[in-house]
Design a protein around this motif. Structure first.
Motif, PDB file in Angstrom:
ATOM      1  N   MET A  13       0.830  -1.215   0.000  1.00 55.10           N
ATOM      2  CA  MET A  13       0.000   0.000   0.000  1.00 55.10           C
ATOM      3  C   MET A  13       0.859   1.257   0.000  1.00 55.10           C
ATOM      4  SD  MET A  13      -3.422  -0.808   2.207  1.00 55.10           S
ATOM      5  CE  MET A  13      -2.707  -1.556   3.666  1.00 55.10           C
ATOM      6  N   ALA A  24      -1.191  -0.414  11.371  1.00 55.19           N
ATOM      7  CA  ALA A  24      -1.914   0.754  11.874  1.00 55.19           C
ATOM      8  C   ALA A  24      -3.360   0.700  11.391  1.00 55.19           C
ATOM      9  CB  ALA A  24      -1.241   2.030  11.388  1.00 55.19           C
ATOM     10  N   PRO A  25      -4.333   0.409  12.269  1.00 60.87           N
ATOM     11  CA  PRO A  25      -5.743   0.388  11.848  1.00 60.87           C
ATOM     12  C   PRO A  25      -6.210   1.757  11.359  1.00 60.87           C
ATOM     13  CG  PRO A  25      -5.481  -0.665  13.994  1.00 60.87           C
ATOM     14  CD  PRO A  25      -4.163  -0.018  13.667  1.00 60.87           C
ATOM     15  N   SER A  26      -5.566   2.818  11.824  1.00 55.56           N
ATOM     16  CA  SER A  26      -5.878   4.129  11.255  1.00 55.56           C
ATOM     17  C   SER A  26      -4.623   4.986  11.240  1.00 55.56           C
ATOM     18  CB  SER A  26      -6.983   4.836  12.046  1.00 55.56           C
ATOM     19  OG  SER A  26      -6.526   5.269  13.308  1.00 55.56           O
ATOM     20  N   GLN A  27      -4.645   5.992  10.387  1.00 56.95           N
ATOM     21  CA  GLN A  27      -3.547   6.950  10.369  1.00 56.95           C
ATOM     22  C   GLN A  27      -4.112   8.363  10.370  1.00 56.95           C
ATOM     23  OE1 GLN A  27      -1.496   7.214   6.726  1.00 56.95           O
ATOM     24  NE2 GLN A  27      -2.560   5.515   5.823  1.00 56.95           N
ATOM     25  N   ALA A  28      -3.265   9.273  10.836  1.00 50.56           N
ATOM     26  CA  ALA A  28      -3.675  10.668  10.930  1.00 50.56           C
ATOM     27  C   ALA A  28      -3.891  11.246   9.541  1.00 50.56           C
ATOM     28  CB  ALA A  28      -2.602  11.468  11.651  1.00 50.56           C
ATOM     29  N   LEU A  29      -4.766  12.240   9.450  1.00 52.70           N
ATOM     30  CA  LEU A  29      -4.994  12.896   8.162  1.00 52.70           C
ATOM     31  C   LEU A  29      -3.765  13.689   7.734  1.00 52.70           C
ATOM     32  CD1 LEU A  29      -8.682  14.129   8.460  1.00 52.70           C
ATOM     33  CD2 LEU A  29      -7.813  12.062   7.385  1.00 52.70           C
ATOM     34  N   GLU A  30      -3.050  14.227   8.712  1.00 53.55           N
ATOM     35  CA  GLU A  30      -1.830  14.978   8.373  1.00 53.55           C
ATOM     36  C   GLU A  30      -0.613  14.111   8.615  1.00 53.55           C
ATOM     37  OE1 GLU A  30      -1.457  18.922   9.985  1.00 53.55           O
ATOM     38  OE2 GLU A  30      -3.594  19.297   9.656  1.00 53.55           O
ATOM     39  N   GLN A  31       0.163  13.896   7.537  1.00 55.24           N
ATOM     40  CA  GLN A  31       1.312  13.006   7.634  1.00 55.24           C
ATOM     41  C   GLN A  31       2.586  13.756   8.012  1.00 55.24           C
ATOM     42  OE1 GLN A  31       1.165  10.393   4.040  1.00 55.24           O
ATOM     43  NE2 GLN A  31       2.777   9.315   5.134  1.00 55.24           N
ATOM     44  N   PHE A  82       3.179   7.220   8.422  1.00 55.71           N
ATOM     45  CA  PHE A  82       2.431   6.076   7.872  1.00 55.71           C
ATOM     46  C   PHE A  82       3.216   4.810   8.166  1.00 55.71           C
ATOM     47  CE2 PHE A  82       1.132   3.852   3.653  1.00 55.71           C
ATOM     48  CZ  PHE A  82       0.213   3.082   4.332  1.00 55.71           C
ATOM     49  N   GLU A  83       2.677   3.969   9.041  1.00 55.82           N
ATOM     50  CA  GLU A  83       3.430   2.809   9.508  1.00 55.82           C
ATOM     51  C   GLU A  83       2.648   1.513   9.367  1.00 55.82           C
ATOM     52  OE1 GLU A  83       6.443   3.250  10.095  1.00 55.82           O
ATOM     53  OE2 GLU A  83       6.489   5.406  10.336  1.00 55.82           O
ATOM     54  N   PHE A  96       3.961  10.636  15.871  1.00 53.11           N
ATOM     55  CA  PHE A  96       2.550  10.629  15.493  1.00 53.11           C
ATOM     56  C   PHE A  96       2.381  11.247  14.106  1.00 53.11           C
ATOM     57  CE2 PHE A  96      -1.638  12.539  15.094  1.00 53.11           C
ATOM     58  CZ  PHE A  96      -2.406  11.395  15.244  1.00 53.11           C
TER      59      PHE A  96
END
Lengths: 140, 380
Positions: free
Chosen positions: B139, B243-250, B239-240, B236
């Protein structure tokens, strides 16, 4: 009538006429997380509120799982009946990017940026006959 | 106090049915001690790790029980790098003069099956089939290709180079060149990555003898100095994997952070490096890690790879020993293999896979679950 059970408690509202994924949102910094966490990974805050995530978002990235994973994979499939499945991250506006299985497994039909809806459907059947329900993302 | 590597040893990677993982580690340790001209009894400390072959401390049963502090290290794919950093600190602080670092492993065939609980995740995450490192890598490169114009052929080229380099390395597992066509046409594992674009869990062992830099020449005429060794975990927003979710800001990942810190510590820049060993758990990882470590701009890899710049004779040789793709990944040993290879290159002892031009500075990088990265800079 077949009993339907969620794959995990607290991932989404269940039972509900219109289920939704559940996220926690930090009272201190406003960052959301899925699944619900008791503290905030962004700022270490320990006060969070639980909220429903939007049901429509856009596909951020994806792949197709072409071989059957080893346990803990538990879909009720056998190597003979295994069907490749899509996995992706869907950006839910104002919330987070949530990782989930896709209802689509044809790479030709997936593209980054396409609109996706979250749907809730049977994932497997447990030995007691109950249907185990999980969430999926489906192209709009 | 600066730190030097004065002895290196390796047990060939791949499959060795006759030896346990621990025995492969002991073999590598004896080779490293021999290379430095020292005895196990001379070692004042040891750090080591293995993910599936028991405690590294059990090497004492093979090498002799001498009473030294032997500390087991477990840090996923960065286990070797973490052991090295610990040893570096032990000498840099003045606490010890000389010691050993060892890593070894022997994994079952097939992909790793990680336990969600070990990473603080619910069982559901594994049950639905997302507890797969291969999916994350697929991905990540899928998004990267979309954003930065990397072609599928470039992914095939990375793997073809790895197998070509592996064919020149007597310690590599996969020693047959494979054509780009065959790589691209092999079974799709996780789109866009095919079977030959992924490394496999495997076996092997590596050990290093480190000492105070001011005593290095007692042991070798060709000391290699550890100019920096840095481990970073994710912040924080990066993208790792898992991770079931990731922050909108990378934000930048641990690789970028570790690279920046390592260059600053060594007082050098990416342009100074002569030879690079970059984590290539799959083809896409090598491509992305070139930019994340600062060796090119995002997207520039397409031209670099297509023009052959990362080949042994190119201007930016990457994974000269065949990398993870040709060596497989015994977790405990993998990061130390990169250091072993750079020491060979800087000594001019890499034989058929020696890069030309008397390299002076070498760079190693590993990335592992759930978002850690370790970097070293070596100088002869």
């Amino acid at each position: 009538m077949t009993e339907k059970r969620p794959i995990a408690e607290g991932l989404f509202t269940w039972p509900s006429p219109q289920p939704a994924l559940l996220a926690s949102r930090c009272r201190q910094c406003g960052v959301a997380a899925f699944p619900v966490a008791e503290s905030c990974m962004a700022c270490s805050g320990q006060e969070v509120d639980v909220e429903e995530l939007p049901r429509r978002g856009t596909l951020w990235t994806w792949t197709i799982q072409q071989f059957m994973p080893k346990p803990p994979y538990n879909s009720g499939e056998t190597p003979e009946t295994f069907q490749p499945y899509g996995v992706g991250y869907v950006e839910l506006p104002g919330g987070v990017r949530v990782e989930g299985r896709l209802t689509e497994n044809d790479p030709q039909k997936l593209r980054i940026g396409m609109a996706m809806d979250v749907v809730f459907d049977a994932y497997r059947r447990d030995p007691d006959g109950a249907e185990i329900v999980s969430y999926f993302f489906k192209p709009v | 106090m600066d730190v030097a590597i004065v002895g290196i040893g390796i047990h060939p990677f791949g499959r060795t049915p006759a030896r346990s993982g621990l025995q492969q580690g002991a073999y590598a340790a004896r080779e490293a001690l021999k290379d430095a001209g020292v005895q196990w009894q001379d070692m004042q400390f040891a750090f080591g790790g293995s993910a599936s072959s028991g405690n590294a401390d059990a090497l004492g049963n093979e090498l002799g029980l001498t009473g030294i502090p032997f500390i087991n290290v477990a840090n996923g794919c960065a286990t070797g790098g973490s052991s090295l950093i610990a040893a570096w600190h032990a000498i840099k602080s003045g606490e010890h003069d000389i010691g050993l670092v060892a890593g070894f492993d022997k994994h079952d065939r097939g992909a790793f099956n990680a336990d969600p609980k070990a990473l603080g995740l619910g069982d559901w995450y594994g049950e639905v089939g997302m507890m797969m490192t291969t999916q994350f890598f697929a991905m990540k490169i899928q998004k990267y290709m979309h954003d930065h114009g990397i072609s599928a052929n470039t992914l095939a080229k990375v793997a073809a180079k790895a197998f070509l380099n592996g064919s020149l390395n007597p310690n590599a597992w996969r020693r047959q060149p494979i054509s780009e066509t065959e790589i691209a046409g092999s079974m799709m594992i996780n789109d866009p990555l095919t079977k030959f674009m992924f490394c496999s869990p495997a076996e092997g062992g590596v050990a290093l003898v480190l000492c105070r830099a001011d005593r290095a020449r007692q042991y070798t005429d060709t000391p290699v100095y550890l100019k920096s060794a840095v481990l970073k975990s994710r912040r924080f927003g990066s993208f790792e994997v898992f991770a079931p979710s990731q922050a909108l800001e990378q934000v930048d990942g641990p690789t970028v952070d570790a690279a920046n810190a390592a260059f600053e510590m060594a007082g050098v820049g990416p342009g100074d490096m002569d030879v690079l060993q970059l984590q290539d758990t799959e083809s896409g990882a090598e491509v992305m890690h070139m930019a994340e470590n600062g060796f090119c701009e995002h997207g520039e890899q397409e031209h670099l790879l297509q023009s052959g710049a990362t080949h042994i004779g190119g201007r930016m040789p990457v994974n000269t020993d065949g990398g993870c793709l040709a060596n497989g990944e015994p977790i405990g040993a993998s990061g130390l293999r990169q250091v072993y290879e750079n020491v060979l290159q800087l000594r001019g002892q890499a034989g058929q896979h020696q890069m030309p031009g008397n390299p002076r500075l070498g760079y190693t990088h590993v990335y592992g679950a759930p978002g850690i990265s370790a970097v070293t800079i070596l100088q002869r």
